[in-house]
Design an enzyme around this catalytic site. Structure first.
Site, PDB file in Angstrom:
ATOM      1  N   ASP A  30       0.745  -1.325   0.250  1.00 13.58           N
ATOM      2  CA  ASP A  30      -0.015  -0.342   0.197  1.00 13.58           C
ATOM      3  C   ASP A  30       1.221   1.238  -0.052  1.00 13.58           C
ATOM      4  OD1 ASP A  30      -3.365   0.058   0.823  1.00 13.58           O
ATOM      5  OD2 ASP A  30      -1.562   2.350   0.789  1.00 13.58           O
ATOM      6  N   PHE A 149     -17.077  -9.374  -4.270  1.00 14.44           N
ATOM      7  CA  PHE A 149     -18.833  -9.395  -3.901  1.00 14.44           C
ATOM      8  C   PHE A 149     -18.800  -9.074  -2.305  1.00 14.44           C
ATOM      9  CE2 PHE A 149     -18.497 -12.055  -7.981  1.00 14.44           C
ATOM     10  CZ  PHE A 149     -19.114 -11.124  -8.972  1.00 14.44           C
ATOM     11  N   ARG A 151     -18.991  -8.837   1.436  1.00 13.61           N
ATOM     12  CA  ARG A 151     -19.956  -7.793   2.085  1.00 13.61           C
ATOM     13  C   ARG A 151     -18.837  -6.989   3.425  1.00 13.61           C
ATOM     14  NH1 ARG A 151     -24.124 -11.931   3.939  1.00 13.61           N
ATOM     15  NH2 ARG A 151     -22.629 -13.062   4.079  1.00 13.61           N
ATOM     16  N   LYS A 208     -19.677  -7.265 -11.246  1.00 12.63           N
ATOM     17  CA  LYS A 208     -20.076  -6.553 -10.006  1.00 12.63           C
ATOM     18  C   LYS A 208     -20.696  -5.305 -10.544  1.00 12.63           C
ATOM     19  CE  LYS A 208     -19.023  -5.202  -6.610  1.00 12.63           C
ATOM     20  NZ  LYS A 208     -18.958  -5.854  -4.988  1.00 12.63           N
ATOM     21  N   ASN A 212     -24.438  -4.668  -7.798  1.00 18.83           N
ATOM     22  CA  ASN A 212     -25.006  -4.168  -6.647  1.00 18.83           C
ATOM     23  C   ASN A 212     -25.779  -3.048  -7.660  1.00 18.83           C
ATOM     24  OD1 ASN A 212     -22.725  -4.305  -5.067  1.00 18.83           O
ATOM     25  ND2 ASN A 212     -21.529  -3.101  -6.074  1.00 18.83           N
ATOM     26  N   GLY A 261     -25.875   2.479   1.985  1.00 16.42           N
ATOM     27  CA  GLY A 261     -24.653   3.503   1.599  1.00 16.42           C
ATOM     28  C   GLY A 261     -23.659   3.171   2.026  1.00 16.42           C
ATOM     29  N   CYS A 264     -19.917   1.230  -1.748  1.00 15.03           N
ATOM     30  CA  CYS A 264     -19.744   0.923  -2.898  1.00 15.03           C
ATOM     31  C   CYS A 264     -21.154   1.149  -3.313  1.00 15.03           C
ATOM     32  CB  CYS A 264     -20.182  -1.126  -2.399  1.00 15.03           C
ATOM     33  SG  CYS A 264     -17.830  -1.763  -2.476  1.00 15.03           S
ATOM     34  N   LYS A 267     -21.942   4.348  -4.712  1.00 13.91           N
ATOM     35  CA  LYS A 267     -20.466   5.553  -5.893  1.00 13.91           C
ATOM     36  C   LYS A 267     -20.686   4.544  -7.121  1.00 13.91           C
ATOM     37  CE  LYS A 267     -16.615   2.649  -5.273  1.00 13.91           C
ATOM     38  NZ  LYS A 267     -16.032   1.505  -6.033  1.00 13.91           N
ATOM     39  N   LYS A 327     -23.707   0.680   8.051  1.00  8.06           N
ATOM     40  CA  LYS A 327     -24.392  -0.242   8.471  1.00  8.06           C
ATOM     41  C   LYS A 327     -23.804  -1.674   9.690  1.00  8.06           C
ATOM     42  CE  LYS A 327     -21.657  -4.164   5.672  1.00  8.06           C
ATOM     43  NZ  LYS A 327     -21.992  -5.497   5.346  1.00  8.06           N
TER      44      LYS A 327
HETATM   45  P1  NAD Z   1     -10.279   1.798   0.620  1.00  2.69           P
HETATM   46  O1  NAD Z   1      -9.829   3.250  -0.121  1.00  2.69           O
HETATM   47  O2  NAD Z   1     -10.477   1.098   2.029  1.00  2.69           O
HETATM   48  O3  NAD Z   1      -9.082   1.259   0.129  1.00  2.69           O
HETATM   49  C1  NAD Z   1      -8.260   0.987  -0.834  1.00  2.69           C
HETATM   50  C2  NAD Z   1      -6.289   1.540  -0.417  1.00  2.69           C
HETATM   51  O4  NAD Z   1      -5.699   1.240  -1.550  1.00  2.69           O
HETATM   52  C3  NAD Z   1      -5.919   2.231   0.637  1.00  2.69           C
HETATM   53  O5  NAD Z   1      -5.892   1.673   1.153  1.00  2.69           O
HETATM   54  C4  NAD Z   1      -5.212   3.329  -0.693  1.00  2.69           C
HETATM   55  O6  NAD Z   1      -3.813   3.474   0.389  1.00  2.69           O
HETATM   56  C5  NAD Z   1      -4.427   2.051  -1.434  1.00  2.69           C
HETATM   57  N1  NAD Z   1      -3.739   2.389  -2.514  1.00  2.69           N
HETATM   58  C6  NAD Z   1      -4.267   3.273  -3.779  1.00  2.69           C
HETATM   59  N2  NAD Z   1      -3.223   3.694  -4.939  1.00  2.69           N
HETATM   60  C7  NAD Z   1      -3.047   3.057  -4.405  1.00  2.69           C
HETATM   61  C8  NAD Z   1      -1.170   2.596  -4.780  1.00  2.69           C
HETATM   62  N3  NAD Z   1      -0.963   2.799  -6.641  1.00  2.69           N
HETATM   63  N4  NAD Z   1      -0.331   1.177  -4.746  1.00  2.69           N
HETATM   64  C9  NAD Z   1      -0.982   0.789  -3.211  1.00  2.69           C
HETATM   65  N5  NAD Z   1      -2.895   0.980  -2.685  1.00  2.69           N
HETATM   66  C10 NAD Z   1      -2.401   1.962  -2.988  1.00  2.69           C
HETATM   67  O7  NAD Z   1     -11.298   1.240  -0.258  1.00  2.69           O
HETATM   68  P2  NAD Z   1     -12.275  -0.619  -0.537  1.00  2.69           P
HETATM   69  O8  NAD Z   1     -13.318  -0.446   0.610  1.00  2.69           O
HETATM   70  O9  NAD Z   1     -11.143  -1.267  -0.794  1.00  2.69           O
HETATM   71  O10 NAD Z   1     -12.170  -0.734  -2.158  1.00  2.69           O
HETATM   72  C11 NAD Z   1     -11.327  -1.204  -3.508  1.00  2.69           C
HETATM   73  C12 NAD Z   1     -11.992  -1.334  -4.315  1.00  2.69           C
HETATM   74  O11 NAD Z   1     -12.262  -3.162  -3.676  1.00  2.69           O
HETATM   75  C13 NAD Z   1     -12.878   0.108  -4.792  1.00  2.69           C
HETATM   76  O12 NAD Z   1     -13.207  -0.457  -6.358  1.00  2.69           O
HETATM   77  C14 NAD Z   1     -13.868  -0.987  -4.261  1.00  2.69           C
HETATM   78  O13 NAD Z   1     -15.129  -0.749  -5.463  1.00  2.69           O
HETATM   79  C15 NAD Z   1     -14.237  -2.731  -4.485  1.00  2.69           C
HETATM   80  N6  NAD Z   1     -14.822  -3.438  -3.547  1.00  2.69           N
HETATM   81  C16 NAD Z   1     -15.282  -3.201  -2.039  1.00  2.69           C
HETATM   82  C17 NAD Z   1     -15.511  -3.783  -1.100  1.00  2.69           C
HETATM   83  C18 NAD Z   1     -15.951  -3.014   0.253  1.00  2.69           C
HETATM   84  O14 NAD Z   1     -16.553  -3.901   0.301  1.00  2.69           O
HETATM   85  N7  NAD Z   1     -15.122  -2.171   0.712  1.00  2.69           N
HETATM   86  C19 NAD Z   1     -16.463  -4.711  -2.167  1.00  2.69           C
HETATM   87  C20 NAD Z   1     -16.325  -5.251  -3.056  1.00  2.69           C
HETATM   88  C21 NAD Z   1     -15.823  -4.539  -4.174  1.00  2.69           C
END
Ligand code: NAD
Length: 437
Positions: A30, A149, A151, A208, A212, A261, A264, A267, A327
């Site tokens: 990260d 997917f 949750r 995906k 959603n 909300g 996911c 947006k 949630k």
């Molecule tokens: P998040 O913001 O919690 O995490 C994203 C991470 O990516 C951050 O820690 C950020 O620092 C890191 N990052 C950004 N640029 C980077 C880079 N160049 N190199 C390395 N790390 C980098 O987001 P999230 O909720 O984990 O969601 C991530 C993706 O997964 C999104 O596309 C989201 O739509 C999808 N998704 C999320 C969920 C969920 O429940 N949160 C479920 C399914 C899909």
């Protein structure tokens, strides 16, 4: 297998720990050094049940490491892209700069037979563009899309035992190799019977978005019914029970309330609409604009209800807001209806005191002037009215007699339709919910 995970947020951190838990060697990257330090110490920077346990055991096994140095991914066979794809500030479209940056950083570290596996939610067409980017940079690595997917609140279970796996891979060189690598990395789930859909890149991306969009539509549908029920004296919960018995409809995601909300659904439906507009197909998903509008209206509806139930004047009204996360079992306040209700009441002049079992830190980081209590009792103390906006078990199980003893006036708005109206009324409360008489 040796795998890397790029991006360690709600998705990536869980994915990395789960892959290590399954026996793979995982290097997780990260750009946020604080996050990497916390995860390396076994402390997830967010609340997710079960994550601390698999994080600690995977770190101790030596199979999981976190780093800010992307070059450490060299030698991994699979590279999972799990970076954020937030909503752009100026439009509803997804901001995919982080995905592009991750691919650019990954490129110099890719071996010729590596497989880059997108997990982030992206607009359809992104994967094809990224595959061409790999080719034009001279890499023979294969790009696959494997949407996620999970949750929040069930992320560990959903990652270890998903209800389906979708593998999108383009035809051509690397196709069979990429599918074989994906089947191997998910061998435990597949041997346990998890269905696998093998498809092309565009379908994998769309699966995906479509999932959603469907879930969001289901929630807004029942919330629209709750508006009609309320105006006509009908009961939306009984309506949902009755239509839910039809297996073509199903009862899940038919709970009327303050709406959806999180990071996911909101947006993702906006990004889907924006992408459809780009494709000249805006009218095909125009209904998603209405789904969004119905959803946002529920927040206004709850704010108005609280003020009306307390006599019509918000100024100096003492309101206990129960919940801030979008949630229960999550501390995520991204696009949280609960947080919007708390803020909306404060803007209207009310004295808001909020409490959430997990989300107070994230909520206060977003809105430092938010007034929070140390526990639910403190939030309720001397309140003129309470509003339940996140259905944490701790709130659902509240004893109305104890709550009544704490409050200045016995009034509650149940914005998730989870309390028993008869029980609260028997304890002397003015109880109201959405779409139930
Ligand atoms: P998040 O913001 O919690 O995490 C994203 C991470 O990516 C951050 O820690 C950020 O620092 C890191 N990052 C950004 N640029 C980077 C880079 N160049 N190199 C390395 N790390 C980098 O987001 P999230 O909720 O984990 O969601 C991530 C993706 O997964 C999104 O596309 C989201 O739509 C999808 N998704 C999320 C969920 C969920 O429940 N949160 C479920 C399914 C899909």
């Amino acid at each position: 297998m040796r795998v890397s995970v790029i991006g360690c947020g709600y998705l990536g951190a869980v994915h990395a720990a789960a892959m290590a838990d399954l026996g793979h060697e995982v290097i997780a990257v990260d750009v946020d050094a604080e996050k990497v330090a916390a995860l390396s110490a076994g402390n997830p920077p967010f609340f997710e049940p079960g994550l601390p346990e698999i994080l600690t055991s995977s770190l101790a096994s030596g199979r999981l490491r976190f780093t800010t140095d992307i070059s450490e991914v060299a030698g991994s066979e699979l590279h999972f892209i799990a970076v954020g794809t937030p909503q752009s500030d100026d439009s509803g479209a997804a901001d995919i700069r982080f995905v592009d940056a991750a691919i650019d950083a990954l490129l110099p570290n890719l071996g010729p037979t590596d497989v880059v596996v997108g997990k982030s939610t992206v607009p359809v067409g992104t994967a094809q563009r990224l595959a061409e980017r790999l080719l034009s940079a001279g890499s023979s690595a294969t790009l696959a899309w494997n949407p996620e997917f999970l949750r929040e609140g069930f992320a560990v279970k959903d990652t270890l035992s998903p209800d389906r796996l979708v593998f999108g891979v383009a035809e051509g060189a690397g196709h069979q190799h990429a599918l074989a690598a994906l089947r191997e990395v998910y061998a435990t789930a597949i041997s346990a019977g998890t269905p696998v859909v093998e498809t092309d890149l565009a379908t994998a991306e769309l699966v995906k978005t479509a999932a959603n969009a469907f879930l969001a539509t289901k929630i807004s549908f029942i919330n629209a019914m709750s508006e009609i029920a309320e105006a006509t004296g009908a009961n939306v919960t009984e309506l949902a029970d009755a239509i839910g018995y039809d297996t073509r409809i199903g009862r899940r995601f038919l709970n009327a309330g303050v709406g959806f909300g999180g990071g996911c659904l909101p947006k993702d439906i906006r990004a889907f609409s924006a992408r459809a507009e780009e494709l000249g197909l805006g009218s095909s998903v125009a209904f998603l604009g209405e789904v969004d509008a119905i959803n946002l209206r529920q927040r206004e509806r709850v704010i108005a209800r609280v003020i009306a139930d307390a006599g019509g004047d918000a100024v100096d009204l003492k309101v206990a807001v129960l919940g801030l996360a979008f949630k229960p079992q999550s501390d995520d306040v991204r696009d949280s209806p609960a947080l919007d209700v708390a803020r909306g009441l404060a803007v209207a002049g009310a004295q808001v005191t909020a409490y959430d079992p997990q989300a107070m830190g994230p909520a206060q980081r977003r809105f430092p002037d938010l007034n929070v209590a140390e526990n639910v009792q403190q939030a309720l103390l001397d309140a003129d009215i309470a509003v339940l906006v996140t259905e944490w078990p701790e709130f659902v199980q509240l004893d109305p007699r104890n709550v009544g003893d704490l409050m200045a006036h016995k009034r509650i708005v149940d914005a998730r339709n989870v309390l028993d109206p008869a029980q609260w009324r028997a304890a002397g409360f003015h109880y109201s919910s959405l779409g139930r008489p």
